[in-house]
Design a protein around this motif. Sequence first.
Motif: not given
Length: 151
Positions: A58-71
């Motif tokens: 969906y690269k043309d239709k959807l933004n994807v962002v990753a968030v690294h949350m340390p545990r």
Amino acid sequence: MKLREQMPELTGATAWLNGEVTKDQLVGDKPTLIHYWSVSCGLCKEAMPQINEFRDEYKDKLNVVAVHMPRSEKDLDIEKVKEVALEHDISQPLFVDNDHKLTDAFENQYVPAYYVFDKEGKLRHFQAGGSGMKMLTKRVNRVLEESEKAE
């Protein structure tokens, strides 16, 4: 976060990997999937290929962002985050949240966790845990269909 709430500002990152994005760049153009993960989370790593599929398909239709949350303390090592991101083909913008600034803004307690925002930046779906990729796919597709109809 409650459904229909506005996406928080993406501020307070310890570091950005693969380029930085702002809320203003994401909202108004297309829907956004923000996914939380951690280097110490096995379920996160198992789900990563499916998240990468969303990103690519969906690269043309959807933004994807990753968030690294340390545990834990061990999760704070930025080199380890870079290494695992590379291993799991995380090429989307990656917000490293060692101080839990974004995690707190989202009121997020889980990894993996998935937030689907419509193109106006309103939260439309939240999901946590390793199962339920079919449900996430369904929700992402629904938001994508709505945004296409609105054009």
